[in-house]
Design a protein around this motif. Structure first.
Motif, short mmCIF file in Angstrom:
data_model
loop_
_atom_site.label_atom_id
_atom_site.label_comp_id
_atom_site.label_asym_id
_atom_site.label_seq_id
_atom_site.Cartn_x
_atom_site.Cartn_y
_atom_site.Cartn_z
N ARG A 186 47.27 41.34 43.89
CA ARG A 186 46.40 41.45 42.72
C ARG A 186 44.95 41.09 43.04
NH1 ARG A 186 50.99 39.42 40.52
NH2 ARG A 186 50.29 37.29 40.76
N ARG A 187 44.72 40.44 44.17
CA ARG A 187 43.36 39.97 44.46
C ARG A 187 42.85 40.55 45.79
NH1 ARG A 187 46.32 35.86 42.74
NH2 ARG A 187 45.71 34.76 40.84
N ARG A 203 39.87 40.87 46.84
CA ARG A 203 38.78 40.05 47.40
C ARG A 203 39.35 38.89 48.22
NH1 ARG A 203 34.00 42.00 48.27
NH2 ARG A 203 34.76 44.06 47.69
N LEU A 204 40.43 38.31 47.70
CA LEU A 204 41.07 37.20 48.40
C LEU A 204 41.64 37.69 49.72
CD1 LEU A 204 42.08 34.23 48.34
CD2 LEU A 204 44.18 35.08 47.32
#
Lengths: 287, 271
Positions: A13-14, A16-17
């Motif tokens: 879901r992330r 960027r992470l």
């Protein structure tokens, strides 16, 4: 297992992470360790050395660079180094072109892949062994002397000529490969069109082949030029008393690190200027 | 292009000369390792395998070979991890500074080795020495890894650009989570590129001398450093001849394998 699934979901879901996890370690290594040390080195070019204790004095000054441009020896060595790099580049291009042309266009198609491998293999042979080979060739009574003896001549021995020859040998494959790639991709119908319009081989070569291959020559020259400019080992082994920029940097490291750093900026600046000049020929996009 | 007969012959001769220039020095190194004489004069007075057995017993060369292998393995391991991470980031995500990062990866190999060498040397001196860590094998590995990253990166990024991300998306549509998709789909796709990049990284590290000079502590001697230190000693000349010949023979092998593994990627160029 559940934890693994949850982590996977969280990562999914992330984006960027995910990206920061990918980049954290490499950035720490390249940006902090490598670029950090480079920056400190170039800053230290503006420091000076206490001539009695050889300790670095961290006070900002441009003395090193003034010395660089006003001392005749330094100027001489810088000009000689650029001259050597240019000579190596020209020699490489002259030797590389027929080899690449033969391999890409003249040899039987069945033989071509084998010839490419024959060009590539020595590219990865040990640098030091290649220099050593030339030390053997050029030493007194060596292969060069033996070959030139029937003509009443002797080999060049160790010196500037030996350094240029050895550097040419070292970087030759870097010039052959891009030229070969360009010649291989040259569309056959362009050559046919040129012939249909009445051009002979020489004219076709000058008006069609050369303009299309020149960016690749420029691309190859980036390697031959910058690798020659930064070298100091070859010159130590076969160069006799010859000194190039790299040797000056090397001889200053122990006693005067800021001066060595200032000298070290010279090849970097020259290489960047060369890259900028080559960018106009379209060489960078054919690297 | 229709070449005349004489032009073809001229080209053939010039190309033959070029190939001779490439191969004569390497063959000379091989022949010279069989030279019974200590001098390099040509032609050799005879041929002997005597020095090969002497070289085999040479403890200095053996120790140096071992140091080179350890340094190469360490540097390759680090370069594989870091190079792959960067390749995935650059090939699969758009982000600010992506071009700059691709540039920084190439920098350690594009700048003269002596510049990278003294930069790392003074950095290690100021950062590690206060911590009680001197120059040694560890610092050689760090230095080598820095310029080996680029070959792994080049191989993996070329592979990733050719294989679109839709395979992974398909795996996830079929219910695989991020890790599962990587293990079952992505990794098998890049495996041979990793192997090729690793081989080239090892070859690059194994051959390096300039950065090694500045990052190796006293007593740490890699094979190239050993050759360099012994090259000018007439006493050691026959052993150096044999070591050089071995290196010529060894260098052919990993290149051949790497080319086989990744005919598609940029193994031809070091950058």
């Amino acid at each position: 297992m559940a934890l693994l699934t949850r982590t996977a979901g969280a990562l999914h879901r992330r984006p960027r992470l995910r990206l920061s996890l990918l980049l954290a370690a490499p950035l720490l290594w390249l940006a902090v360790l490598y670029l950090g040390s480079l920056t400190v080195l170039f800053v230290s070019a503006f420091w000076t050395t206490n001539s009695f204790t050889s300790e670095v004095v961290k006070v900002w000054s441009t003395d090193n660079f003034r010395e660089l441009f006003t001392t005749p020896v330094f100027r001489q060595v810088i000009l000689r180094s650029v001259g050597v790099a240019l000579a190596v580049t020209v020699l490489c291009a002259v030797i590389a072109f027929p080899v690449a042309f033969y391999t890409a266009r003249v040899a039987r198609p069945r033989w071509r892949p084998l010839l490419v491998v024959a060009i590539l293999t020595p590219l990865w042979a040990s640098y030091l062994v290649k220099v050593y080979a030339w030390r053997l060739i050029l030493s007194e009574g060596g292969l060069a002397d033996w070959m030139l003896k029937p003509f009443g001549l002797s080999g060049p021995g160790f010196g500037l000529t030996a350094a240029v020859l050895t550097l040419t040998y070292l970087w030759l494959p870097y010039m052959i490969l891009p030229i070969h790639a360009a010649l291989e991709q040259l569309p056959a119908n362009l050559l046919d069109a040129s012939a249909d319009l009445g051009a002979r081989a020489v004219r076709t070569f000058r008006s069609v082949v050369l303009p299309m291959v020149l960016p690749s020559v420029a691309a190859g020259s980036i390697f031959t030029f910058s690798l020659s400019l930064g070298d100091y080992i070859t010159v130590q082994i076969v160069g006799g008393k010859t000194q190039l920029i790299g040797n000056l940097v090397y001889s200053n490291i122990e006693l005067n690190l800021p001066m060595a750093a200032a000298l070290g900026t010279v090849p970097v600046v020259v290489i960047v200027l060369y890259l900028l000049a080559m960018r106009r020929t379209g060489a960078l996009s054919s690297l | 292009m229709q070449l005349s007969r004489s032009a073809r012959i001229a080209l053939r001769v010039a190309a033959g000369f070029g190939f001779a220039v490439i191969y004569v020095p390497l063959v000379l190194v091989l022949v010279n390792s069989l030279n019974p004489d200590r001098s390099a004069s040509w032609p050799p007075p005879g041929l002997t395998l005597h020095w090969w057995s002497v070289a085999w017993e040479n403890s200095g060369a053996r120790a140096a070979l071992w140091v080179s292998v350890k340094a190469g393995l360490g540097a390759t391991a680090i370069a594989l991890v870091l190079g792959t991470l960067i390749a995935f980031a650059v090939a699969r995500y758009p982000f600010f500074g992506r071009d700059a990062l691709s540039f920084v990866v190439v920098l350690p190999i594009a700048l003269p080795g002596i510049v990278t060498g003294i930069a790392l040397n003074s950095a290690f001196g100021t950062v590690l020495e206060p911590l009680g860590v001197g120059l040694g094998l560890f610092t050689v590995v760090v230095g080598h890894a820095t310029f080996c990253i680029v070959v792994v990166f080049n191989n993996v990024v070329a592979r990733l650009r050719r294989t679109s991300g839709s395979y992974e998306e398909a795996a996830m549509d079929l219910g695989a989570n991020t890790f599962r998709a990587f293990a079952d789909v992505t990794f098998p796709l890049v495996r041979s590129a990793l192997l090729a990049g690793g081989l080239l990284a090892f070859a690059l590290s194994f051959d390096e001398i300039v950065v090694t000079t500045f990052t190796a502590g006293p007593g740490i001697e890699t094979l190239p450093i050993w050759i360099f230190n012994n090259m000018t000693r007439p006493q050691q000349a026959p052993v150096v001849n044999v070591v050089a010949a071995v290196l010529v023979l060894l260098s052919v092998f990993p290149i051949y394998v790497a080319q086989r593994l990744s005919a598609d990627t940029a193994t031809g160029s070091r950058v």
